[in-house]
Design an enzyme around this catalytic site. Structure first.
Site, PDB file in Angstrom:
ATOM      1  CG  ASP A 169      -0.106  -0.394   2.413  1.00 13.03           C
ATOM      2  OD1 ASP A 169       0.756  -0.829   2.886  1.00 13.03           O
ATOM      3  OD2 ASP A 169      -0.740  -0.489   3.579  1.00 13.03           O
ATOM      4  CG  ASP A 208       0.711  -0.031  11.262  1.00 17.05           C
ATOM      5  OD1 ASP A 208       0.444   0.982  12.020  1.00 17.05           O
ATOM      6  OD2 ASP A 208       1.184   0.002  10.366  1.00 17.05           O
TER       7      ASP A 208
END
Length: 731
Positions: free
Chosen positions: A72, A448
């Site tokens: 992404d 993350d």
């Protein structure tokens, strides 16, 4: 994942015009390409082991061992079967092309194995640039580029759908590209130029547009993500000109968005996975259907219908995502669930065309010894989440891979699974420390995946993510300069948002207390030179807090500029610094962070992106990077600053071991001395600079942080937004 945030979207009016062809050597604002770095640097990833969302994986149907993966925000990769690792294909994209590091879709040509196409564009927002299509005749070794007049959204909702790019099965010169907000585009010259074509469905402002394109025989099918659940969401063309809704297609919430599709050429059946939202988040219902293309008959073959009760009293809600067919065995198909948090996502496999299914998770043995962070601080790893990319090797029926939000798992026997991720690094790096002593030369903080302690640069950290607590995203990381065994970190944690280490970052303990604001807005943190004082900041509008007992108690520092980043003096434990971006004022403390007073003023204001750094081993030697406003230096603790005339722009600055014969640390900078934003080194206190990266190693936006190694002359670590930690050494 990304350090950039979504804002209001812009919809382009009209149809897509013919795009201009731009050579890939023309980068950085279309300026002439800079010469390679003097002396040359060798660039490699510090191995973490994936750490990002794999949104697509594609086996070439005609060549054994050839596969591609897309991400992404971190570019595209080619699988090298000889070395069992992924080769990055888009590291050449530079600073001005940061929006092209997200790969919306990819396509291969079954008849021409060396051809590869990528549709690039990370965001479709008004502040993001338009998309582009890259085309290669040598499997991604070299590229030609066409800039589009429309925007793509590889890091937006629906990024696991697809593929949205397809070579027409009847003509290798013809390509189709589905967009989110501008309908369907077509190229008849192998991607060199593109035009909008008539399509029966109309885009909506907040929609998904074309979610997938797939060939079934000589026909092409297109999924449409903007259906209301009752109108058509699957279309077909048999002649490459006219598109019509496929008759009899499933309807309802469970079949609202067609996510992915795969064609079984043996049975002439098209399998389609559906969900009630494009994902990867937000799906709570879904289904799987197949269409016999010769008769038009639809059959529902959903393995397990969402909505059942779970043992804890919850609801088993999820959608369906990936789908792949076995090229060797008719009727053998693999599909994935997605967003199934309660019972954990799985792959279902059928060998009888969907009449019966087996959950591969139920018998799976996961080996994450090569990437230990995948346990996420637990005793054992989970099968995965955000599973929308599934690939089945057309030459090996038991070789299946699937992407997750952090890795790519693979199996060769349908039972034993391990990350098939070597070479693919996608972390968005926020913080870097290279300690002056100890086992690790690098400690990193990421979006993350929290903080990692890198005992080696060539292997994923054996301790995985820093635990106690485990962080999702790291917001702060700091080391006591005169006591490097003491390290502190902050972030979004499972049991507290701050922690300290007394062994250089090997092991951690949470702060015994934290300010209330830390629960909702953990921010950057600093420790003074001897580790006796902590300063913690909590974003715009919030005061800073101080602790003198290792995080046991905290007190508000009223004079600390709200939302500023605290920086400790590396020599004097009583000194801290902070830069107030709203007024362009440098604040300093000489009493261990109890009070702050203004010093230099009028430096810059209104821009939240800056970096303040202090030269190691020197008290009050400050360097202030102010983006396009340049680089400034103070040698009197911030009382005054002088602009550095040797560089035009400075985004981030770090220090490393001094050059041979030099007394001052080496300076490393992401910035520009002219028209090129690149990575530079100075061995003479910023009087002169040498570019040390080259046009093939740029990695898009690299403005977060940079750190030289204080123990290895010439080595530098660079934080990227999607390509992990890059480190370079003189070749």
């Amino acid at each position: 994942m990304s350090t950039f945030h979504l804002s209001r979207r812009s919809v382009l009016a009209g149809t897509a015009a013919v795009a201009a062809v731009v050579p890939l050597s023309s980068i950085q604002g279309r300026a002439a390409a800079a010469a390679p770095a003097k002396g040359g640097y060798r660039w490699r990833n510090a191995v973490q082991g994936g750490t990002g969302f794999i949104t697509g994986v594609l086996f070439h149907p005609s060549v054994r061992g050839l596969a591609y993966a897309r991400t992404d925000i971190g570019g595209a990769y080619r699988w090298d079967d000889r070395t069992d690792r992924w080769i990055p294909l888009t590291d050449h994209l530079g600073w001005d092309d940061w929006n092209l590091l997200g790969v919306e879709a990819m396509a291969v040509d079954p008849a021409h194995p060396n051809r590869l196409y990528l549709a690039l564009g990370t965001y479709a927002q008004s502040w993001a640039g338009n998309g582009a299509v890259l085309r290669s005749e040598d499997r991604g070794a070299t590229w030609k580029r066409t800039d589009l007049t429309v925007k793509l959204g590889a890091n937006e909702d629906g990024r696991g759908c697809g593929e949205r790019l397809l070579v027409d099965p009847r003509d290798s010169d013809t390509l189709w590209l589905g967009t989110r907000h501008d309908g369907l585009l077509k190229s008849t010259d192998r991607g060199a130029t593109w035009k909008a074509v008539s399509f029966p469905a109309t885009p909506v402002a907040t929609g998904q547009g074309v979610t997938l394109l797939v060939a079934a025989g000589r026909s092409v099918y297109a999924g449409w993500g903007d259906s209301d659940g009752t109108s058509a969401n699957l279309y077909r063309t048999a002649d490459g000109t006219s598109w019509k809704a496929v008759p009899g297609q499933p309807a309802g919430t469970a079949a609202k968005v067609p996510v992915r599709a795969a064609y079984d050429r043996h049975t002439r059946e098209l399998y389609v996975t559906y969900a009630n939202a494009p994902g990867p988040n937000g799906q709570s219902d879904g289904s799987v259907h197949k269409l016999r293309t010769t008769t038009g008959k639809w059959t529902e073959v959903t393995p397990v219908k969402p909505g059942g009760a779970t043992s804890d009293g919850g609801t088993d809600s999820f959608g369906y995502g990936g789908v792949a067919v076995d090229a060797c065995r008719p009727g053998t198909v693999v599909v994935s669930t997605n967003n199934r948090w309660s019972l954990v996502d799985t792959l279902y496999r059928t060998t009888d065309g969907g009449r019966t299914w087996t959950s591969l998770k139920d018998t799976a043995v996961l080996d994450v010894s090569e990437t230990p962070y995948l346990t996420w601080g637990a005793d054992k790893p989970k099968f995965g989440w955000w599973i929308q990319a599934v690939g089945l090797d057309p030459f090996d029926s038991e070789h299946i891979v699937y992407g997750t939000g952090a890795t790519l798992y693979g199996t060769r026997d349908l039972k034993n699974w391990a990350p098939q991720i070597r070479g693919l690094e996608e972390a968005s790096i926020r913080h870097l420390i290279s300690p002056p002593s100890g086992e690790a030369h690098l400690i990193s903080g990421s979006g993350d995946i929290g903080v990692m302690y890198h005992e080696r640069l060539t292997a994923s950290p054996s301790r995985g993510m820093a635990s106690n607590p485990v962080f999702g995203t790291a917001t702060g990381l700091a080391l006591a300069a005169a006591k490097p065994s003491y390290v502190v970190r902050a972030g979004w944690g499972d049991h507290g948002n701050g922690a300290h280490s007394d062994d250089g970052g090997r092991t951690w303990a949470p702060f015994k207390a934290q300010p209330d604001v830390a629960r909702s807005a953990p921010g950057p943190i600093a420790t003074n030179a001897d580790g006796s004082v902590l300063l913690w900041s909590f974003g715009a509008g919030n005061p800073g807090y101080r602790s003198a007992d290792n995080g046991g108690t905290w007190s508000e520092v009223a004079s600390f500029p709200k939302g500023a980043v605290p920086v400790a003096d590396p020599v004097d434990p009583a000194r801290f610094y902070a830069f107030d971006t709203t007024t362009g004022t440098l604040f300093a403390s000489t009493d261990g962070g109890r009070t702050f007073t203004a010093r230099a003023t009028g430096l810059s204001s209104g821009d939240t992106e800056f970096q303040l750094a202090v030269a190691p081993g020197r008290s009050g030697d400050l360097w202030l990077s102010l983006k396009g406003n340049g680089l400034y230096r103070s040698t009197d603790g911030g009382a005054s600053f002088t602009k550095v005339g040797s560089c035009r722009a400075s985004y981030t600055l770090g220090f490393g071991k001094a050059a041979e014969g030099a007394s001052y640390p080496a300076l490393y900078m992401v910035g520009s001395t002219g028209s090129i934003t690149a990575v530079y080194r100075s061995d003479d206190e910023a009087k002169t600079w040498t570019r040390i990266n080259d046009d093939q190693h740029q990695w898009g936006w690299i403005g977060a942080t940079i750190a030289g190694d204080p123990r290895v002359r010439g080595r530098v670590y660079i934080a990227t937004n999607g390509r992990g930690v890059q480190y370079g050494e003189p070749a």
